[in-house]
Design an enzyme around this catalytic site. Structure first.
Site, PDB file in Angstrom:
ATOM      1  N   CYS A 197      64.070  -8.319 109.295  1.00  0.00           N
ATOM      2  CA  CYS A 197      63.979  -7.097 109.814  1.00  0.00           C
ATOM      3  C   CYS A 197      62.713  -6.750 110.397  1.00  0.00           C
ATOM      4  O   CYS A 197      61.760  -7.225 109.730  1.00  0.00           O
ATOM      5  CB  CYS A 197      64.643  -5.996 108.611  1.00  0.00           C
ATOM      6  SG  CYS A 197      64.394  -4.211 109.090  1.00  0.00           S
TER       7      CYS A 197
ATOM      8  N   CYS B  74      66.888  -0.769 103.472  1.00  0.00           N
ATOM      9  CA  CYS B  74      66.809  -0.880 105.057  1.00  0.00           C
ATOM     10  C   CYS B  74      67.050   0.349 105.596  1.00  0.00           C
ATOM     11  O   CYS B  74      68.164   0.801 105.662  1.00  0.00           O
ATOM     12  CB  CYS B  74      67.593  -2.169 105.597  1.00  0.00           C
ATOM     13  SG  CYS B  74      67.218  -2.476 107.223  1.00  0.00           S
TER      14      CYS B  74
HETATM   15 ZN   LIG Z   1      65.238  -3.148 107.498  1.00  0.00          ZN
END
Ligand SMILES: [Zn+2]
Length: 218
Positions: free
Chosen positions: A42, A101
């Site tokens: 990410c 996230c």
């Molecule tokens: Zn993330």
């Protein structure tokens, strides 16, 4: 000193530190790279691939995007994957998501965040695939954590559906594709134990034959 100047000052300190440990560090790296691992993670600033795995420059080839997605029409991801698998010949491809996230969380809501909503529609597709399991989790944090894990698992499958990965498996039995989750609160990475190095767990519709068909029927 503002943030911008801090970065340049930080770079000077880092160079000094590296050279004091290993005077040939940069000279050696400048000659080329042979990383054994491709990392798909990410973009979140709290999940830097090298730092959290204790690796040095040169050890991990990295692709990052919001919510660590493997989108089949993403030329950036496909180019990185093809180069890593076929030129660098990496032995492992790791999809690493992380609990908490923001991208995955946004995909759980109907809020608009702008252009990224289009990107996160791929993440919503993962929710739809697993909506029975996810809807049954009453606690929102726990539902998000499970969604993060399921999203990683689906990206592992999505990598395995590519001709790039399947051709490599056919030709050299590598790379092994792994799914990991990083915990922001502890710094610990958990291996989700969903590693794949053959297409045996894929639905047959995703099997890619060993060669390209010459023809004009498409
Ligand atoms: Zn993330």
């Amino acid at each position: 000193m503002d943030t911008y100047e801090n970065l340049l000052a930080g770079n000077k300190r880092w160079v000094k530190e590296k050279l004091s440990q290993d005077p040939q560090f940069f000279e050696r790296l400048a000659k080329g790279q042979s990383p054994k691992v491709l990392w798909i993670g990410c973009s979140d600033s709290r999940v830097p691939a090298n730092e959290i795995t204790g690796t040095n420059p040169g050890e991990v080839f990295v692709h990052r995007n919001i919510a660590n997605m493997v989108v089949h029409s993403d030329m950036n991801l496909l180019s990185v994957l093809d180069y890593a698998v076929n030129i660098l010949q990496v032995e492992h491809v790791i999809v690493c998501g992380h609990y908490g996230c923001g991208g995955v969380k946004a995909a759980m809501t109907s809020e608009q965040y702008g252009l990224v909503d289009n990107w996160l529609r791929h993440t919503k597709d993962v929710y739809r695939l697993h909506n029975q399991e996810l809807d049954a989790i009453a606690d929102e944090d726990k539902r998000l954590n499970r969604f993060v894990e399921l999203n990683v698992i689906e990206q592992v499958f999505d990598l395995s559906k590519t001709s790039i990965i399947q051709n490599a498996w056919h030709n050299r039995n590598e790379p092994i594709v792994h799914g990991w989750v990083y915990d922001l609160r502890t710094g610990i990475i958990q291996d989700l134990d969903v590693s794949l190095h053959s297409k045996s767990k894929l639905p047959p519709i995703y099997n890619v034959s060993g060669k390209v068909v010459a023809g004009e029927d498409m």
